[in-house]
Design a protein around this motif. Sequence first.
Motif, short mmCIF file in Angstrom:
data_model
loop_
_atom_site.label_atom_id
_atom_site.label_comp_id
_atom_site.label_asym_id
_atom_site.label_seq_id
_atom_site.Cartn_x
_atom_site.Cartn_y
_atom_site.Cartn_z
N GLU A 530 0.60 -1.15 -0.09
CA GLU A 530 -0.07 -0.20 -0.09
C GLU A 530 0.82 1.20 -0.19
N GLU A 531 1.87 1.08 0.76
CA GLU A 531 2.70 2.65 1.06
C GLU A 531 3.38 2.99 -0.11
N VAL A 532 3.98 1.89 -0.83
CA VAL A 532 4.94 2.28 -2.14
C VAL A 532 3.74 2.78 -3.14
N ALA A 533 2.59 1.92 -3.21
CA ALA A 533 1.57 2.65 -4.26
C ALA A 533 1.21 3.80 -4.02
N GLN A 534 0.84 4.25 -2.63
CA GLN A 534 0.45 5.55 -2.39
C GLN A 534 1.51 6.46 -2.88
N ALA A 535 2.83 6.06 -2.53
CA ALA A 535 3.93 7.33 -2.91
C ALA A 535 4.02 7.32 -4.36
N ILE A 536 3.83 6.49 -5.14
CA ILE A 536 3.89 6.49 -6.52
C ILE A 536 2.74 7.27 -7.14
N ILE A 537 1.49 6.96 -6.64
CA ILE A 537 0.26 7.45 -7.08
C ILE A 537 0.25 9.24 -6.81
N ILE A 538 0.78 9.42 -5.71
CA ILE A 538 1.06 11.02 -5.30
C ILE A 538 2.07 11.39 -6.44
N ALA A 539 3.36 10.88 -6.60
CA ALA A 539 4.11 11.41 -7.44
C ALA A 539 3.55 11.55 -8.75
N LEU A 540 2.45 10.56 -9.29
CA LEU A 540 1.89 10.81 -10.74
C LEU A 540 1.08 12.00 -10.79
N MET A 541 0.41 12.18 -9.58
CA MET A 541 -0.39 13.53 -9.68
C MET A 541 0.20 14.64 -9.41
N ASP A 542 1.63 14.76 -8.97
CA ASP A 542 1.97 15.97 -8.84
C ASP A 542 2.93 16.32 -10.11
N ARG A 543 2.89 15.73 -11.18
CA ARG A 543 3.45 15.99 -12.55
C ARG A 543 2.86 17.05 -13.14
N SER A 544 3.80 17.92 -13.75
CA SER A 544 3.01 18.98 -14.29
C SER A 544 2.45 18.70 -16.14
N ASP A 545 1.72 19.47 -16.70
CA ASP A 545 1.37 19.13 -17.83
C ASP A 545 2.43 18.85 -18.92
N SER A 546 3.47 19.62 -18.78
CA SER A 546 4.55 19.47 -19.80
C SER A 546 5.22 18.10 -19.38
#
Length: 769
Positions: A530-546
């Motif tokens: 769960e914890e690793v999945a959570q961290a990767i999901i947040i990283a994906l959400m933080d990416r900018s449009d470019s």
Amino acid sequence: MSDPKSGAGTSQTKAPPKDHKKKDEKKDEDLSEEDLALKQQLELYVERVQDPDPGLQKVALESMRQEIRTSTSSMTSVPKPLKFLRPHYGTLKAFYETMPESDLKKYLADILSVLALTMSAEGERESLKYRLLGSEGDIGLWGHEYVRNLAGEIAQEYMKRQSEEAPIEDLMELVQQIVAFHMKHNAEPEAVDLLMEVEDLDLLVEHVDSTNFRRTCLYLTSAARYLPGPDDMLVLDIAYTIYLKFEEYANALQIALFLDNLQHVRQVFESCDDLLRKKQFCYILARHGIAFELDDEMCAEDSDREFLQDIINNAKLSEGYLTLARDIEVMEPKSPEDIYKAHLLDGRASAGASVDSARQNLAATFVNAFVNAGFGQDKLMTVPPDSSSGGSSGNWLFKNKEHGKTSAAASLGMILLWDVDSGLAQIDKYFHSNDNHVIAGALLGVGIVNCGVNNDCDPALALLSEYIGKEDSSIRIGAIMGLGIAYAGAQNEQIRSSLTPILNDAKAPLDVIAFTAISLGLIYVGSCNEEVAQAIIIALMDRSDSEFGEPLTRLLPLGLGLLYLGKQESVEATAEVSKTFNEKIRKYCDMTLLSCAYAGTGNVLKVQNLLGHCAQHLEKGETHQGPAVLGIAMVAMGEELGLEMSIRSLEHLLQYGEQNIRRAVPLALGLLCISNPKVNVMDTLSRLSHDTDSEVAMAAVISLGLIGSGTNNARIAGMLRNLSSYYYKDASLLFCVCFFVRIAQGLVHLGKGLLTLNPYHSDRFLLSP
């Protein structure tokens, strides 16, 4: 023999019309004298059964039973008594209804049950109905065909009663008898099928014996591939129990690993007392790449336990590999030229004259590393400085530019694969270099040397963790990927706590974040953490449009997918979350998660789903069809039949698919038949390697290397040699395609033919994550 009069007598009962009479006579004439006598005899019994005198009834029923039981028939025809009693089936049925309850009535029910075998209307299940009303005798006496027919009717009746919630005890008693009969007569698959239909496989365990348990378990494990979950797991659980009961521990262990059940693995070790067999179990665990600790209960002796633990940790792998290499005399290091065999290209200039030498050297580095993998010596990197050839490892390193140096330093890890002590000593000198690229390569090399080897001292962790926070991103990536490769599947908490902060670090560059996701995916592969999945999901959400336009961003969903590799439904919650991502990556993420979660399961419905995505014609800029195509290969590689069908589906995609699909198809074929050079796939890839689209051509060339990896396949080696001279003429493509031809040549000769990239082992039953 009966006299002709009696033959005439039978047709006098009621005068039929003339033409009918002729037909009847003709029919009677066709019968031999014996058959005719039998027919009249049976007709007499039918009349006697209806006699009011119970004594006569009993004799007639006994005689009829005797006739039916002793009659044998060829495979293609109905037994004669059943044939002759056909016209009287209705009469007997009607008489049965009028009889009072008695043993005779049960006797007649038995006979009607057998007659219903050929007479009953479709879907009436009369054979079963009369069987349940009849006497409690041995059903086997009526023959195989009868028992088989009953089993089919029980399955239908069971479903009907389940839906009506009616009691099923009487059916289950009959099932007991049928299963016992089948198991005694070598019809194990039929027994298993019946028990699956009535959802009571546990019955099987008490009916198997030492003569038939192997066949039974083989059928169970084969059938499990075609069952929907969770039935497949239940079936395998029964097979595990049976293997354990008959002390076939190695097979039980394989099933325990397939079920991913470490409790079962413990049980196997605790049940077995033989040290030699325990060594075998340890080698199976080591090949599967699973981290497993033995304790006192699994092995009492300390010295033995240490020895066994070393096997599981792959500490002896290098030693065993080199012993094999010496035995079959392939220790002699090979140079890239030995693989290219340029002299065979009939005098045309070998592709090299016009290629810039840095690229050529980079290709040679890879080929050299692949061919000499694990042998600990080669002709480029491990040459002692004072040798007469004058080339030392330092010299070769500096014949490369920037990233080439990284590859060259890391290739040393590949050459010294699994040999931790000697490997780390030889790589150590590169840590003192002033060139960041060299240090990055050395870090990656440390990871490769430790790949699949568990060491109590954790040297890789100690060396690499210092470099995770460095400024230079190539050094950071080297250290991060080194950890991912060294600790793949180890689920190491210490590494997680040092890598997850990087994912959510706003200052970290995209490439560092992408490789951190992959590394964590490898370390926690198939763990659903769960914890690793959570961290990767947040990283994906933080990416900018470019950043979503960058190809590197696509590694984040892959890291997420690896966490759920082969775990099927467990991915659903994460897949729901992925629907909230930026629309540029949403579908890509969805396809990647689906492909990874069902990898190696052979799930037909998921393959159809992925094919559906490939059939759509999209506007430009959509990227999710690529992973859908690769997903087809990942899911279908699970079993032979699905694999053959997927090859055909991929052929169709080549003909009708859009450009982005065509580019993925060669790679999918490479993945589907990895280290398994099927001739039809080889020919398809050979055709695609001359494609007008250079990306398709490059993918086809690398896939030729993948399907032949470690096989020394002469036909593929010849194809690749011809390709290298073919692309020599075309300068624009030369760089890329020639480079990939070289890499593919290295792959085909991986470890001089002693290594494989195929994740399947144990007769293609287990998939090592």
